[in-house]
Design a protein around this motif. Sequence first.
Motif, PDB file in Angstrom:
ATOM      1  N   SER A 181       2.677   2.645   2.459  1.00 28.81           N
ATOM      2  CA  SER A 181       2.082   2.236   1.175  1.00 28.81           C
ATOM      3  C   SER A 181       0.997   3.213   0.722  1.00 28.81           C
ATOM      4  O   SER A 181       0.781   3.398  -0.477  1.00 28.81           O
ATOM      5  N   GLY A 182       0.329   3.871   1.676  1.00 26.96           N
ATOM      6  CA  GLY A 182      -0.693   4.856   1.299  1.00 26.96           C
ATOM      7  C   GLY A 182      -0.089   5.964   0.450  1.00 26.96           C
ATOM      8  O   GLY A 182      -0.737   6.503  -0.457  1.00 26.96           O
ATOM      9  N   TYR A 215      -0.249   5.208  -3.230  1.00 29.64           N
ATOM     10  CA  TYR A 215      -1.557   5.460  -3.854  1.00 29.64           C
ATOM     11  C   TYR A 215      -1.792   6.963  -3.999  1.00 29.64           C
ATOM     12  O   TYR A 215      -2.338   7.431  -5.000  1.00 29.64           O
ATOM     13  N   ARG A 216      -1.361   7.719  -2.989  1.00 29.52           N
ATOM     14  CA  ARG A 216      -1.506   9.176  -3.059  1.00 29.52           C
ATOM     15  C   ARG A 216      -0.661   9.731  -4.214  1.00 29.52           C
ATOM     16  O   ARG A 216      -1.091  10.624  -4.954  1.00 29.52           O
ATOM     17  N   ARG A 238      -0.591  15.013   1.153  1.00 25.48           N
ATOM     18  CA  ARG A 238      -1.348  14.844   2.403  1.00 25.48           C
ATOM     19  C   ARG A 238      -2.676  15.592   2.412  1.00 25.48           C
ATOM     20  O   ARG A 238      -3.383  15.562   3.410  1.00 25.48           O
ATOM     21  N   ALA A 297      -6.809   9.264  -3.970  1.00 26.21           N
ATOM     22  CA  ALA A 297      -6.022   8.037  -3.730  1.00 26.21           C
ATOM     23  C   ALA A 297      -6.954   6.873  -3.421  1.00 26.21           C
ATOM     24  O   ALA A 297      -6.742   5.745  -3.888  1.00 26.21           O
ATOM     25  N   SER A 298      -7.984   7.147  -2.638  1.00 25.87           N
ATOM     26  CA  SER A 298      -8.922   6.087  -2.269  1.00 25.87           C
ATOM     27  C   SER A 298      -9.652   5.548  -3.511  1.00 25.87           C
ATOM     28  O   SER A 298      -9.922   4.348  -3.619  1.00 25.87           O
ATOM     29  N   ALA A 338      -7.104   3.545  -5.535  1.00 28.79           N
ATOM     30  CA  ALA A 338      -6.753   2.302  -4.836  1.00 28.79           C
ATOM     31  C   ALA A 338      -7.804   1.212  -5.008  1.00 28.79           C
ATOM     32  O   ALA A 338      -7.566   0.057  -4.659  1.00 28.79           O
ATOM     33  N   ARG A 388      -3.421  -1.635  -8.198  1.00 32.97           N
ATOM     34  CA  ARG A 388      -2.868  -2.336  -7.031  1.00 32.97           C
ATOM     35  C   ARG A 388      -1.789  -3.326  -7.471  1.00 32.97           C
ATOM     36  O   ARG A 388      -0.731  -3.431  -6.868  1.00 32.97           O
ATOM     37  N   GLY A 392      -0.311   0.175   6.032  1.00 33.72           N
ATOM     38  CA  GLY A 392      -1.271   0.263   4.930  1.00 33.72           C
ATOM     39  C   GLY A 392      -2.634  -0.317   5.245  1.00 33.72           C
ATOM     40  O   GLY A 392      -3.142  -0.191   6.366  1.00 33.72           O
ATOM     41  N   ARG A 393      -3.248  -0.908   4.227  1.00 30.43           N
ATOM     42  CA  ARG A 393      -4.574  -1.509   4.397  1.00 30.43           C
ATOM     43  C   ARG A 393      -4.538  -3.019   4.140  1.00 30.43           C
ATOM     44  O   ARG A 393      -5.338  -3.760   4.674  1.00 30.43           O
ATOM     45  N   ASP A 394      -3.602  -3.444   3.264  1.00 33.03           N
ATOM     46  CA  ASP A 394      -3.565  -4.862   2.864  1.00 33.03           C
ATOM     47  C   ASP A 394      -2.162  -5.441   3.019  1.00 33.03           C
ATOM     48  O   ASP A 394      -1.784  -6.361   2.316  1.00 33.03           O
ATOM     49  N   MET A 395      -1.383  -4.872   3.943  1.00 32.90           N
ATOM     50  CA  MET A 395      -0.007  -5.342   4.117  1.00 32.90           C
ATOM     51  C   MET A 395       0.015  -6.805   4.579  1.00 32.90           C
ATOM     52  O   MET A 395       0.778  -7.617   4.068  1.00 32.90           O
ATOM     53  N   ARG A 419     -14.737   7.298   3.446  1.00 31.23           N
ATOM     54  CA  ARG A 419     -13.502   6.629   3.018  1.00 31.23           C
ATOM     55  C   ARG A 419     -13.419   5.210   3.582  1.00 31.23           C
ATOM     56  O   ARG A 419     -13.004   4.283   2.891  1.00 31.23           O
ATOM     57  N   ASP A 471     -13.022   1.880   1.336  1.00 26.60           N
ATOM     58  CA  ASP A 471     -11.877   0.983   1.540  1.00 26.60           C
ATOM     59  C   ASP A 471     -12.330  -0.429   1.943  1.00 26.60           C
ATOM     60  O   ASP A 471     -11.700  -1.419   1.584  1.00 26.60           O
ATOM     61  N   ARG A 497     -14.559  -2.301  -1.288  1.00 28.77           N
ATOM     62  CA  ARG A 497     -14.037  -2.563  -2.641  1.00 28.77           C
ATOM     63  C   ARG A 497     -13.803  -4.061  -2.806  1.00 28.77           C
ATOM     64  O   ARG A 497     -13.516  -4.781  -1.836  1.00 28.77           O
TER      65      ARG A 497
HETATM   66  O1   DC Z   1      -3.174   5.632   4.534  1.00 26.50           O
HETATM   67  P1   DC Z   1      -3.493   6.749   3.537  1.00 26.50           P
HETATM   68  O2   DC Z   1      -4.612   7.628   4.001  1.00 26.50           O
HETATM   69  O3   DC Z   1      -2.276   7.528   3.139  1.00 26.50           O
HETATM   70  O4   DC Z   1      -4.012   5.997   2.214  1.00 26.50           O
HETATM   71  C1   DC Z   1      -4.535   6.695   1.115  1.00 26.50           C
HETATM   72  C2   DC Z   1      -5.567   5.823   0.402  1.00 26.50           C
HETATM   73  O5   DC Z   1      -4.895   4.712  -0.203  1.00 26.50           O
HETATM   74  C3   DC Z   1      -6.643   5.242   1.327  1.00 26.50           C
HETATM   75  O6   DC Z   1      -7.940   5.653   0.945  1.00 26.50           O
HETATM   76  C4   DC Z   1      -6.586   3.761   1.151  1.00 26.50           C
HETATM   77  C5   DC Z   1      -5.575   3.505   0.088  1.00 26.50           C
HETATM   78  N1   DC Z   1      -4.614   2.484   0.483  1.00 26.50           N
HETATM   79  C6   DC Z   1      -4.849   1.202   0.057  1.00 26.50           C
HETATM   80  O7   DC Z   1      -5.853   0.933  -0.572  1.00 26.50           O
HETATM   81  N2   DC Z   1      -3.944   0.222   0.354  1.00 26.50           N
HETATM   82  C7   DC Z   1      -2.854   0.492   1.071  1.00 26.50           C
HETATM   83  N3   DC Z   1      -1.996  -0.494   1.345  1.00 26.50           N
HETATM   84  C8   DC Z   1      -2.612   1.809   1.537  1.00 26.50           C
HETATM   85  C9   DC Z   1      -3.527   2.790   1.229  1.00 26.50           C
END
Ligand code: DC
Length: 229
Positions: free
Chosen positions: A36-37, A40-41, A92, A100-101, A104, A110, A130-133, A181, A185, A188
């Motif tokens: 999922s990141g 956002y990237r 990357r 991306a951060s 996001a 979102r 991801g972060r919020d899966m 970062r 994250d 927010r």
């Molecule tokens: O995992 P990553 O470094 O590729 O993610 C890039 C940015 O996207 C990171 O700063 C957080 C955000 N992100 C997010 O908010 N929610 C997700 N599910 C995945 C990534």
Amino acid sequence: MSERAPVLTVDGPGGAGKGTISRLIAERLGWHLLDSGALYRLTALAAGKHDVALDDEPALAAIAEALDVVFLAEEGEARILLEGEDATRTIRTEQVGDAASRVASLPTVREALLKRQRDFRQAPGLVADGRDMGTVVFTDAPLKIFLTASAEERAHRRQRQLREAGVDASLSSLLKEIQARDARDMQRSVAPLVPADDAIELDTTSLTIPEVVDRLTELLAQRGLASDT
Ligand code: DC
């Protein structure tokens, strides 16, 4: 709900090993993989291409909604095309990661990416990184993992990765970036980085990649989601 394809969610801060671990588990199980990141990237990269400012929320949400992206799974290599162009490596970079951060942290961005992420849930199963899966996108996942590692260890890992790619970066600057970062994250207001109430936390600071994969395989087997052999 129970007839839906199973999902393993792997959330946590950047550099905890989510990407590598998720890919290895998906390969082992023959399940689909959602990075999922990368979405956002890609949104951040597309914004740059179309000269959209990183604080123009309506324009960024429109970009996220219309994102023209193709994930190609070729022999041993996953490639990502954005608007027909190879973006596998470009997304990357630290610069795109930072953008991306920022992108996001915008609620409507979102929201625009939600359905696209949920569409990855297909038989025989999905590993979602991801972060919020576990907290937002797949709240009914039968196994949720929250991977962590100390910021110092994550900076070391990032430095090794960059060295392999021929890039020299100082440990102190990488540590600062990681901490900045993490703070963005976690603080927010929408979908902050927190473990789901029902997530299992796994600290990978002193674990090897095979040890983490084995531990997750055991947990999947305990939940009847995969055999552990
Ligand atoms: O995992 P990553 O470094 O590729 O993610 C890039 C940015 O996207 C990171 O700063 C957080 C955000 N992100 C997010 O908010 N929610 C997700 N599910 C995945 C990534």
